[in-house]
Design an enzyme around this catalytic site. Structure first.
Site, PDB file in Angstrom:
ATOM      1  N   CYS A  16      -4.434  -1.535  -1.849  1.00  0.00           N
ATOM      2  CA  CYS A  16      -4.724  -0.177  -1.944  1.00  0.00           C
ATOM      3  C   CYS A  16      -5.392   0.031  -3.173  1.00  0.00           C
ATOM      4  CB  CYS A  16      -3.189   0.663  -2.254  1.00  0.00           C
ATOM      5  SG  CYS A  16      -3.499   2.258  -2.675  1.00  0.00           S
ATOM      6  N   HIS A  45      -8.279   3.133   4.126  1.00  0.00           N
ATOM      7  CA  HIS A  45      -8.303   3.701   5.384  1.00  0.00           C
ATOM      8  C   HIS A  45      -9.797   3.739   5.975  1.00  0.00           C
ATOM      9  CE1 HIS A  45      -4.283   5.276   4.371  1.00  0.00           C
ATOM     10  NE2 HIS A  45      -4.217   5.898   5.360  1.00  0.00           N
ATOM     11  N   CYS A  97     -11.587   2.558   0.047  1.00  0.00           N
ATOM     12  CA  CYS A  97     -10.001   3.108   0.433  1.00  0.00           C
ATOM     13  C   CYS A  97      -9.943   2.493   1.743  1.00  0.00           C
ATOM     14  CB  CYS A  97     -10.206   4.526   0.664  1.00  0.00           C
ATOM     15  SG  CYS A  97      -8.776   5.351   1.451  1.00  0.00           S
ATOM     16  N   GLU A 142      -5.061   9.129   9.530  1.00  0.00           N
ATOM     17  CA  GLU A 142      -3.723   9.153   9.780  1.00  0.00           C
ATOM     18  C   GLU A 142      -3.394   9.924  11.042  1.00  0.00           C
ATOM     19  OE1 GLU A 142      -1.085   9.404   6.430  1.00  0.00           O
ATOM     20  OE2 GLU A 142      -1.845   7.347   5.886  1.00  0.00           O
ATOM     21  N   ASP A 177       0.846  -1.297   0.089  1.00  0.00           N
ATOM     22  CA  ASP A 177      -0.138   0.117  -0.093  1.00  0.00           C
ATOM     23  C   ASP A 177       0.956   1.287  -0.069  1.00  0.00           C
ATOM     24  OD1 ASP A 177      -2.308   1.696   0.370  1.00  0.00           O
ATOM     25  OD2 ASP A 177      -2.133   1.848   2.386  1.00  0.00           O
ATOM     26  N   SER A 178       0.402   2.434  -0.100  1.00  0.00           N
ATOM     27  CA  SER A 178       1.065   3.708   0.130  1.00  0.00           C
ATOM     28  C   SER A 178       1.460   3.801   1.462  1.00  0.00           C
ATOM     29  CB  SER A 178       0.022   4.543  -0.460  1.00  0.00           C
ATOM     30  OG  SER A 178      -1.117   4.745   0.293  1.00  0.00           O
TER      31      SER A 178
HETATM   32  N1  DGL Z   1      -4.320   3.224   0.493  1.00  0.00           N
HETATM   33  C1  DGL Z   1      -4.951   4.167  -0.421  1.00  0.00           C
HETATM   34  C2  DGL Z   1      -6.252   3.853  -1.040  1.00  0.00           C
HETATM   35  O1  DGL Z   1      -6.636   2.760  -0.494  1.00  0.00           O
HETATM   36  C3  DGL Z   1      -5.400   5.463   0.492  1.00  0.00           C
HETATM   37  C4  DGL Z   1      -4.284   6.401   1.129  1.00  0.00           C
HETATM   38  C5  DGL Z   1      -3.502   7.098  -0.305  1.00  0.00           C
HETATM   39  O2  DGL Z   1      -4.146   7.900  -0.801  1.00  0.00           O
HETATM   40  O3  DGL Z   1      -2.430   6.426  -0.660  1.00  0.00           O
HETATM   41  O4  DGL Z   1      -6.760   4.303  -1.938  1.00  0.00           O
END
Ligand code: DGL
Length: 262
Positions: free
Chosen positions: A73, A184, A182, A150, A10-11
């Site tokens: 992600c 998060h 997403c 976050e 993931d990011s």
């Molecule tokens: N993990 C990203 C997603 O599911 C969210 C965080 C990001 O913007 O990188 O889209």
């Protein structure tokens, strides 16, 4: 091959919701998790840029001999959905198809909503994934939600007012199912459910993806056979301390991140 780890990325910390779901459903599997915190969040970035980062991480994971890749992600899944499967010989799973399938299956009114980052929503990946299902899709980018998660903020007037604004189109569209598109957002399920109301079913891409991982490992006979406790690896491209702090909250146990250079 069975005893090789699963590569997941993931990011940043968000994909840990997917990792956690996999750890809960498949506790014998070993994970190598890559958090691209040096370049995340991906959500505000152009989709082509996200794509090149995702391919770089997947190449890294393949070089680490993983038996499967999970793109944990939504933004990265949206960016590489079309060609990641052809590029690698091992199975590549992502978060968009499982959540879309589930939403189409549980919705009665066929009025579905999806919320995600700007990259995910503007890519149209969820409308593509749901194109064959006979549903009306209402999409909304919620860029501030990642910032709240976050910062550890899930209650209070700021998050409530952002949720009320972002989710207003969902109320007008009278949806009965909302995809948390997403990684998060499962951490904001409380406020999201509160605002959309009890009658709306929330679909978490984390849980649905873990079920896909389960199905894939069983059907390809790739389950880990070693009985020793798996030792997971959490790799970060940026700051280790911040990742460890938020990561502990999501995974439910202390994690010791390893800094890597891609
Ligand atoms: N993990 C990203 C997603 O599911 C969210 C965080 C990001 O913007 O990188 O889209």
């Amino acid at each position: 091959m069975n005893n090789s780890p699963i590569g997941i990325f993931d990011s940043g910390v968000g994909g840990l919701t997917v990792a956690r779901a996999i750890m809960d459903q498949l506790p014998n599997e070993q994970l190598i998790y890559v958090a691209d915190t040096a370049r995340g969040p991906y959500g505000p970035r152009p989709i082509a840029e996200v794509r090149s980062y995702a391919l770089e991480i997947m190449d890294y994971l393949v070089a680490r001999n993983v038996k499967m890749i999970v793109i944990a992600c939504n933004s990265a899944s949206a960016a590489v959905l079309r060609d990641a499967r052809e590029r690698y010989e091992i199975p590549v799973l992502e978060v968009i198809q499982p959540a879309s399938r589930r939403a189409a299956a549980v919705s009665r009114s066929k009025k579905i909503g999806v919320i995600g980052t700007t990259a995910t929503i503007t890519s149209g990946a969820y409308s593509d994934a749901l194109a064959a299902a006979d549903v009306t899709l209402t999409s909304q980018a919620c860029p501030q939600f990642v910032e709240f998660v976050e910062a550890g903020v899930t209650t209070g007037s700021d998050v409530m007012s952002a949720a009320t604004n972002y989710l207003a189109p969902m109320k007008s569209a009278d949806i009965d199912t909302l995809i948390l598109g997403c990684t998060h957002y499962p951490l904001l399920a409380g406020v999201i459910q509160y605002v959309v109301g009890e009658d709306v079913q929330l679909v978490s891409s984390a849980d649905e993806t873990a079920k896909d991982v389960y199905r894939e490992l069983v059907s390809t006979e790739l389950l880990r056979t070693q009985t020793s406790l798996p030792v997971h690896e959490f790799c970060v491209t940026g700051d280790e301390a911040g990742f460890a702090q938020l990561g502990k909250r999501i995974i439910g146990q202390p994690i010791a991140p390893i800094k890597i250079k891609l």
